[in-house]
Enzyme design. Structure first.
Site, PDB file in Angstrom:
ATOM      1  N   LYS A   1      -2.447  -2.332   5.322  1.00 28.86           N
ATOM      2  CA  LYS A   1      -2.034  -3.739   5.315  1.00 28.86           C
ATOM      3  C   LYS A   1      -0.543  -3.818   5.594  1.00 28.86           C
ATOM      4  CE  LYS A   1      -1.855  -6.440   1.493  1.00 28.86           C
ATOM      5  NZ  LYS A   1      -2.351  -7.337   0.409  1.00 28.86           N
TER       6      LYS A   1
ATOM      7  N   ASP B   1      -4.498 -14.247  -9.189  1.00 28.05           N
ATOM      8  CA  ASP B   1      -5.045 -14.587  -7.865  1.00 28.05           C
ATOM      9  C   ASP B   1      -6.480 -14.087  -7.739  1.00 28.05           C
ATOM     10  OD1 ASP B   1      -4.843 -15.854  -5.436  1.00 28.05           O
ATOM     11  OD2 ASP B   1      -3.933 -14.158  -4.397  1.00 28.05           O
TER      12      ASP B   1
END
Length: 272
Positions: free
Chosen positions: A6, A104
Site C-alpha cells: 500500500k 475505523d
C-alpha cells in the site's frame, strides 16, 4: 512470500501521522485477527506499507460489492467472520496496554484470508484509549459516516464503546447484506439502522431463531447511550454462543435421528 503493498499519498487523507501510527501499532501489537505488517518504507516522499497477502480481499467485496456471478456468504461464514473481527477488537480494547481504540471499523477494513479468517487492517486512525482514571479521549472526529457512534460524532468524546457501536453497524450489514448508508435506495430505506427489515436477508436459509438472536446482539451494540452498550468481550461471548448453538442444534438433530433409527431397530427386533 505473497504480500500486499500500500502506497500512501502524503498530501492526501492518510498523511505522515497516520503512517507512523499504523507502523507503531502493527509493530507492537500482534494477534491472529490483526493483519501482519511485513515491512515499510519511509524514504524521501515515499510512504509504503507491506502487509501479508489476504487472498479473499475484504469483507466488503463479499458482502456489499456482490457481482451477478458472486454468491452471498453463507450464515456460518458470516458468523465466523463476525467472531474473529470481534476478537480483534477485544485484543485492542482489553489486552493491549494502554487500550487501543480502532476508530475505523467497517467492512472494507476487515480482510479475509484463503479460509475466510478475518483480520483487521488500516490502523492509521487508531487512538490510545483513556488512562489515569480518564473516561474518554477528546479528539477530532474521524472515521466513516454511518459507522461513527453518535456521542463521538457530536462531541468528539471517544471510548472503546465507540468501536462497539461501529461493530454493531457492520454486524447489521452482515446480517442483512445491505450498506448502512445507501443513497441509491428510496429515502425511507437509505439508513439501515433507522430501517431494518428482515425480508432483505439474501438466500441465507437460516433459522428464524438464529436471525433474531443475531439482531439482538446488533441492537445491544447500537444503543444510543454508550454506557448501555456491552463490552466487546461480552459481544465475543454472545457470538461464540450463537456459533456453537447452531452446531449444537445440528448435532442434537443428528442425535434425534440416531435415536429414531435405534427405536426403529428395536421395533424390528421385537417383531422378530
Amino acid at each position: 512470500m505473497d504480500v500486499a503493498v500500500k502506497q500512501l499519498d502524503r498530501n492526501g487523507f492518510q498523511g505522515n501521522r497516520e503512517f507512523l501510527v499504523e507502523v507503531l501499532i502493527l509493530s507492537l501489537l500482534h494477534h491472529q485477527n490483526l493483519v501482519n505488517l511485513v515491512g515499510y518504507c519511509s524514504d524521501g516522499e515515499q510512504r509504503i506499507l507491506v502487509y501479508e497477502y489476504m487472498a479473499n480481499g475484504s469483507l466488503e467485496d463479499h458482502l456489499l460489492n456482490l457481482g451477478p456471478d458472486k454468491k452471498p456468504l453463507d450464515w456460518s461464514t458470516r458468523m465466523k467472520i463476525a467472531v474473529g473481527a470481534a476478537r480483534g477488537l477485544e485484543y485492542l480494547h482489553e489486552t493491549a496496554n494502554p487500550p487501543v481504540i480502532y476508530r475505523d471499523f467497517k467492512a472494507s477494513n476487515i480482510l479475509l484470508d484463503e479460509n475466510f479468517n478475518p483480520k483487521l487492517s488500516d490502523f492509521g486512525l487508531a487512538k490510545l484509549g483513556p488512562t489515569g482514571g480518564e473516561v474518554y479521549v477528546s479528539t477530532r472526529v474521524m472515521g466513516t459516516y454511518g459507522y461513527c457512534a453518535p456521542e463521538y460524532a457530536s462531541t468528539g468524546q471517544l471510548t472503546t464503546k465507540s468501536d462497539v457501536y461501529s461493530f454493531g453497524v457492520v454486524f447489521l450489514e452482515m446480517i442483512t447484506g445491505r450498506r448502512v448508508i445507501d443513497n441509491a435506495r428510496p429515502s425511507e430505506e437509505q439508513n439501515l439502522i433507522d430501517w431494518v427489515c428482515i425480508n432483505f436477508i439474501i438466500n441465507l436459509e437460516l433459522p428464524e431463531k438464529a436471525l433474531y438472536q443475531a439482531l439482538a446482539v446488533a441492537a445491544m451494540c447500537l444503543q444510543e447511550e454508550a454506557t448501555t452498550r456491552p463490552y466487546i468481550s461480552d459481544v465475543v461471548t454472545a457470538l461464540e454462543f450463537l456459533s456453537v448453538g447452531k452446531n449444537q442444534t445440528e448435532t442434537e438433530e443428528d442425535d434425534d435421528d440416531d435415536d429414531n433409527d435405534n427405536d426403529d431397530k428395536d421395533d424390528d427386533d421385537d417383531d422378530k
